[in-house]
Design a protein around this motif. Structure first.
Motif, PDB file in Angstrom:
ATOM      1  N   TRP A 189       0.839  -1.206   0.000  1.00  0.00           N
ATOM      2  CA  TRP A 189       0.000   0.000   0.000  1.00  0.00           C
ATOM      3  C   TRP A 189       0.866   1.245   0.000  1.00  0.00           C
ATOM      4  CZ3 TRP A 189      -0.487   3.751   3.956  1.00  0.00           C
ATOM      5  CH2 TRP A 189      -1.474   4.711   3.722  1.00  0.00           C
ATOM      6  N   SER A 191       0.675   5.510   0.237  1.00  0.00           N
ATOM      7  CA  SER A 191      -0.202   6.617   0.639  1.00  0.00           C
ATOM      8  C   SER A 191      -0.426   7.610  -0.492  1.00  0.00           C
ATOM      9  CB  SER A 191       0.400   7.331   1.855  1.00  0.00           C
ATOM     10  OG  SER A 191       1.659   7.904   1.517  1.00  0.00           O
ATOM     11  N   THR A 194      -3.784   6.591  -5.739  1.00  0.00           N
ATOM     12  CA  THR A 194      -5.248   6.557  -5.681  1.00  0.00           C
ATOM     13  C   THR A 194      -5.723   5.195  -6.185  1.00  0.00           C
ATOM     14  OG1 THR A 194      -5.376   8.940  -6.062  1.00  0.00           O
ATOM     15  CG2 THR A 194      -7.362   7.645  -6.475  1.00  0.00           C
ATOM     16  N   SER A 211     -10.075  -2.673  -1.677  1.00  0.00           N
ATOM     17  CA  SER A 211     -10.681  -1.340  -1.656  1.00  0.00           C
ATOM     18  C   SER A 211     -12.197  -1.443  -1.803  1.00  0.00           C
ATOM     19  CB  SER A 211     -10.094  -0.470  -2.774  1.00  0.00           C
ATOM     20  OG  SER A 211     -10.738   0.790  -2.801  1.00  0.00           O
ATOM     21  N   ASN A 216      -9.741   6.183  -3.716  1.00  0.00           N
ATOM     22  CA  ASN A 216      -9.260   5.785  -2.380  1.00  0.00           C
ATOM     23  C   ASN A 216      -7.812   6.243  -2.225  1.00  0.00           C
ATOM     24  OD1 ASN A 216      -8.632   4.571   0.015  1.00  0.00           O
ATOM     25  ND2 ASN A 216      -9.468   2.565  -0.515  1.00  0.00           N
ATOM     26  N   ASN A 218      -4.726   7.822   0.335  1.00  0.00           N
ATOM     27  CA  ASN A 218      -4.146   8.093   1.661  1.00  0.00           C
ATOM     28  C   ASN A 218      -5.074   7.647   2.790  1.00  0.00           C
ATOM     29  OD1 ASN A 218      -2.093   8.953   3.368  1.00  0.00           O
ATOM     30  ND2 ASN A 218      -2.829  11.040   3.463  1.00  0.00           N
ATOM     31  N   LYS A 219      -5.780   6.531   2.585  1.00  0.00           N
ATOM     32  CA  LYS A 219      -6.603   5.942   3.639  1.00  0.00           C
ATOM     33  C   LYS A 219      -5.888   4.676   4.128  1.00  0.00           C
ATOM     34  CE  LYS A 219     -10.034   8.901   3.180  1.00  0.00           C
ATOM     35  NZ  LYS A 219      -9.456   9.733   2.131  1.00  0.00           N
ATOM     36  N   SER A 223      -6.816   1.061   9.512  1.00  0.00           N
ATOM     37  CA  SER A 223      -7.644   1.916  10.359  1.00  0.00           C
ATOM     38  C   SER A 223      -8.767   2.610   9.601  1.00  0.00           C
ATOM     39  CB  SER A 223      -6.766   2.965  11.039  1.00  0.00           C
ATOM     40  OG  SER A 223      -6.084   3.755  10.072  1.00  0.00           O
ATOM     41  N   SER A 224      -9.009   2.268   8.334  1.00  0.00           N
ATOM     42  CA  SER A 224     -10.055   2.921   7.526  1.00  0.00           C
ATOM     43  C   SER A 224     -11.039   1.859   7.051  1.00  0.00           C
ATOM     44  CB  SER A 224      -9.428   3.662   6.336  1.00  0.00           C
ATOM     45  OG  SER A 224      -8.476   4.599   6.775  1.00  0.00           O
ATOM     46  N   SER A 226     -14.168   1.931   6.456  1.00  0.00           N
ATOM     47  CA  SER A 226     -15.146   2.297   5.421  1.00  0.00           C
ATOM     48  C   SER A 226     -14.525   2.336   4.034  1.00  0.00           C
ATOM     49  CB  SER A 226     -15.752   3.665   5.759  1.00  0.00           C
ATOM     50  OG  SER A 226     -14.746   4.670   5.739  1.00  0.00           O
ATOM     51  N   TRP A 227     -13.204   2.290   3.957  1.00  0.00           N
ATOM     52  CA  TRP A 227     -12.487   2.330   2.665  1.00  0.00           C
ATOM     53  C   TRP A 227     -11.879   0.979   2.308  1.00  0.00           C
ATOM     54  CZ3 TRP A 227     -12.523   6.546  -0.532  1.00  0.00           C
ATOM     55  CH2 TRP A 227     -13.025   7.741   0.034  1.00  0.00           C
ATOM     56  N   TRP A 228     -11.531   0.150   3.314  1.00  0.00           N
ATOM     57  CA  TRP A 228     -10.817  -1.122   3.053  1.00  0.00           C
ATOM     58  C   TRP A 228     -11.476  -2.237   3.873  1.00  0.00           C
ATOM     59  CZ3 TRP A 228      -7.151  -1.106  -0.679  1.00  0.00           C
ATOM     60  CH2 TRP A 228      -6.533   0.105  -0.980  1.00  0.00           C
TER      61      TRP A 228
END
Length: 798
Positions: A189, A191, A194, A211, A216, A218-219, A223-224, A226-228
């Motif tokens: 990953w 940061s 996109t 994803s 997507n 810099n998530k 800790s994200s 809702s994105w991953w």
């Protein structure tokens, strides 16, 4: 595999005649051990040792592996020459593919498309790597080329990222933008990248993530949520759904068993009394209702199984690596679905049988025994359904466990792949840096002196380039290019020409100013008889006569270290008469030595010590120009300042009056006509008032800038509607504060404040509209101008 000799190789004896029937012996290099050679490239037909030449001295085909020692002799074994080593003396990687050559497994060739291929099988002959499948595979990824047609599975590098082709006939499709043809295989990953929905990465915690959204950026995956989504979590969800399917199937089995019990009750009631037909009818109705319940439960099991299949497909989408395991889970769930459907069919049969029993009991009680028999059939069918559902529940549970295990293995594989990708990227970075260092020093061939290196950066001292115009190597001194050597190889180089009629120009390599030209043995005069100004051509003033001999001698130019002339050497080393040792008179000796000092003055140096003051002796500076003194006086007054205090004045050009400005009574407290100082805590106390400048600003084209470097107090008489800009505040952590006095125009004007101004209640004040009205505002920022806090000090004050 090396071929010895060329296709037209022919050998001769020392007299220049063809070496008829000569011989070539082959040995292992550096030994006397005979070495096998062959007449074909696949090394299947052995040559004799020695190999016999033809009558014309020509050799047959000779192939061998590696290197060898060769001895050439005549037909009588008289040695002519020895060569050791011969053959493949350098490492060869990826020779061009040859159709007739038999390649072993893992052999590497260069295809006609410019890419390297590795052989997948032994005995690989006449299989073109660019068009034959099953025999070759691309060796490694290469930089993407718009002119190359890629096939499914091909791997390329583009902008330091790797991509894999998703389709055949993949031509001129940019990997970074045409996602239908390429899939990114950058696992780690980043940061700064996109990601699109469904792309997979390995997070910093080593877990494979998918994803959940487009755009997507810099998530952090860990800790994200809702994105991953982590692949292990998706697989666990699939396992949970499969377990739910198993539970629903077990519920179906229980319901079916209940149906069997109800049917048995109906049978018992019918057999007990033929006159109790109404009771049998009621029991049959109960059996029918129970069977309907069993059918409903089975349909629920079918729905849950379909949900398990959907979740398994979601797990497949989230992780390409666990696709196989998730598909297996989906298949297991489908088996459960089919089994549950069978349960529903059996239960429906039970209901049908019970309904028939009810109808028969109503018609005549005598046939209630048939209803009992039908109920017993329903009981057996329901028992079979229960057993089948229980078995399929076990299978679904087992497959759920396998799916979770597969997800864990897939995540581990992705982590290892990410580590490998990181190592490969680090290796590529190091190699690129090493090449860049070499490329910055050796700039290659140029027709003229470069002004920057190959990257467009400033030249480094020691940089080299080869001038193709003068055929000379140049080195950069740090400020200019200078020749690293002469254009002439050695101390001199001679060219001889026989002139044609009227010929004036003759080619020669020389250093300008270091060439002699001779015409039929007579030396010509430079400039008058010839010109030589470009280092490559000599031009005669008058055309030569046909047959004239033109001799050109170019001299290698070099610099000689500094030396003394004879006169300088004599003056330096010859003993001079009347020196100090020849005279008894010291004054005369001093005069001869060119000294005007007296002996007493010279003796002031006797006993002096470098860098230290000795009483009544001359002062001699130390090696660094220093002199150590215990006491310094100016006009008889001793200086009591320390060296550190004196060094504060180093470079000072101030006058005495100006220096006295710092003569203050108390540090940190202001004094009349004295410099402002700070105390030990960096605090300044103003004993009297403080006066600050007021800066008037004007606007132009409805805009005005308040530059905080111009002062702390500003005035503005409005002449138009204006938009303010605040510039050059103190850096974040420091404070900038200022006042602004606004005087209204005869026509009411408006002010648009910067968006960084934060007013009380987020509401900017309304300006006084009266002509000449005065409003005063105060602004302060603590974060370098990100936010200015605005205050209204007073309004309508004019």
């Amino acid at each position: 595999m090396a071929r010895f000799g060329e296709i037209n190789a022919q050998y001769f004896d020392d007299a220049g005649d063809p070496l008829s029937s000569g011989k070539i012996y082959f040995y292992e290099t550096g030994t006397t051990t005979l070495k096998d050679t062959f007449s074909d490239i696949n090394q299947t037909i052995a040559n004799t040792n020695p190999v016999i030449l033809t009558a014309a001295g020509r050799q047959p085909n000779i192939f061998f592996s590696g290197t060898a020692k060769a001895i050439l002799v005549d037909k009588n074994d008289v040695q002519i020459l020895v060569r050791d080593p011969i053959g493949q003396t350098a490492s060869v990687f990826g020779d061009g593919w040859v159709a007739t050559k038999i390649y072993s497994a893992d052999a590497v060739v260069l295809g006609s498309d410019g890419q390297y291929y590795r052989s997948l099988a032994a005995g690989n002959q006449n299989n073109d790597p660019t068009s034959t499948s099953g025999y070759w595979t691309l060796l490694y990824s290469v930089e993407w080329n718009a002119g190359i047609t890629y096939q499914t599975g091909a791997v390329v590098t583009y902008n330091n990222l790797q991509y894999q082709s998703l389709q055949n006939s993949n031509l001129n499709n940019n990997p970074a933008s045409v996602t239908a043809y390429w899939a990114s295989i950058a696992f780690a990953w980043l940061s700064t990248r996109t990601y699109a929905i469904h792309e997979n990465v390995v997070g910093t915690d080593g877990i494979l993530y998918t994803s959940l959204q487009n755009s997507n950026l810099n998530k952090v995956p860990a800790s994200s949520s809702s994105w991953w989504v982590g692949t292990s979590a998706a697989a666990a969800a699939s396992a949970t759904a499969a377990a739910s399917s198993a539970t629903a199937a077990a519920t179906s089995a229980t319901s079916s068993a209940t149906s069997a019990t109800a049917s048995a009750t109906s049978a018992t009631a019918s057999a007990t009394s033929a006159t109790a037909s109404e009771t049998a009818k009621d029991a049959s109705v109960v059996a029918k209702d129970a069977a309907v319940v069993a059918k409903t439960a089975a349909e629920t099991a079918e729905t849950n199984a379909e949900t398990a299949e959907t979740n398994a497909e979601t797990a497949e989408t989230n992780s390409a690596a666990s696709a196989a395991a998730s598909a297996t889970s989906a298949a297991a769930a489908l088996v459960s679905q089919n089994a549950a459907a069978s349960s529903a069919t059996a239960a429906a049969s039970s209901a049908s049988s019970a309904s028939g029993s009810s109808s028969t009991a109503t018609t005549k009680a005598a046939e209630s025994a048939a209803s009992a028999a039908a109920a017993l059939v329903s009981q057996n069918a329901a028992s079979t359904s229960a057993s089948t559902a229980t078995t399929q529940a076990g299978i679904a549970t087992t497959k759920a466990g396998e799916s979770a295990t597969s997800a864990t293995a897939s995540a581990s594989s992705a982590t290892a792949a990410a580590g490998s990708a990181t190592s490969a990227a680090a290796s590529a970075t190091a190699a690129a840096a090493s090449f860049d260092q070499f490329d910055d020093i050796y700039l290659g061939s140029k027709s003229s002196a470069p002004t920057v290196d190959n990257d467009g950066n400033a030249l480094q001292a020691g940089a080299l380039y080869f001038n193709t115009t003068s055929n000379t190597m140049f080195v950069y001194t740090g400020s200019a290019w200078t020749e690293a050597g002469s254009a002439v190889n050695g101390t001199a180089e001679r060219q001889e020409y026989t002139a044609t009629s009227g010929q004036t120009s003759f080619s020669a390599t020389y250093d300008v100013g270091f060439v002699d030209v001779y015409l039929n043995g007579s030396r010509l005069v430079p400039t008058a008889d010839f010109t030589a100004t470009n280092g490559s051509q000599v031009v005669l003033t008058a055309g030569a006569t046909a047959g004239d001999n033109i001799g050109i001698i170019a001299y290698g130019a070099f610099s000689v270290a500094d030396v003394y002339t004879q006169a300088q050497s004599n003056a330096r080393y010859t003993q001079i008469a009347n020196n100090l040792s020849d005279l008894a008179s010291a004054p005369t000796a001093l005069t001869n030595l060119g000294l005007s000092a007296t002996a007493a003055e010279v003796n002031l140096l006797d006993g002096s010590s470098a860098a230290t003051i000795v009483n009544s002796k001359g002062v001699v500076y130390g090696s660094s120009g220093e002199v150590n003194a215990t006491t310094l006086q100016i006009a008889g007054a001793s200086i009591t300042s320390t060296a550190a205090e004196l060094n504060l004045l180093d470079g000072c050009t101030a006058s005495t009056t100006e220096l006295n400005y710092v003569d203050v009574s108390t540090l940190g407290t202001t004094q009349a006509s004295k410099a402002v100082t700070a105390d030990a805590n960096g605090v300044v106390t103003f004993d009297n008032g403080k006066i600050e400048e007021s800066t008037a600003i004007t606007s132009s084209s409805n805009a005005a800038t308040i530059n905080l470097r111009d002062g702390d107090n500003f005035t503005h008489t409005l002449s138009e509607n204006v938009t303010y800009t605040f510039s050059n505040p103190a850096a974040s952590g420091k404070v900038s504060a200022f006042t602004l006095k606004v005087i209204q125009d005869s026509s009411a004007r408006t002010i648009t404040w910067p968006g960084s101004v934060d007013w009380a209640a987020a509401t900017a004040p309304t300006l006084t509209a009266t002509s000449g009205g005065v409003d005063v505002f105060v602004f302060v920022t603590y974060d370098g101008g990100t936010t200015y806090y605005g205050f209204t000090a007073g309004q309508a004050m004019g």
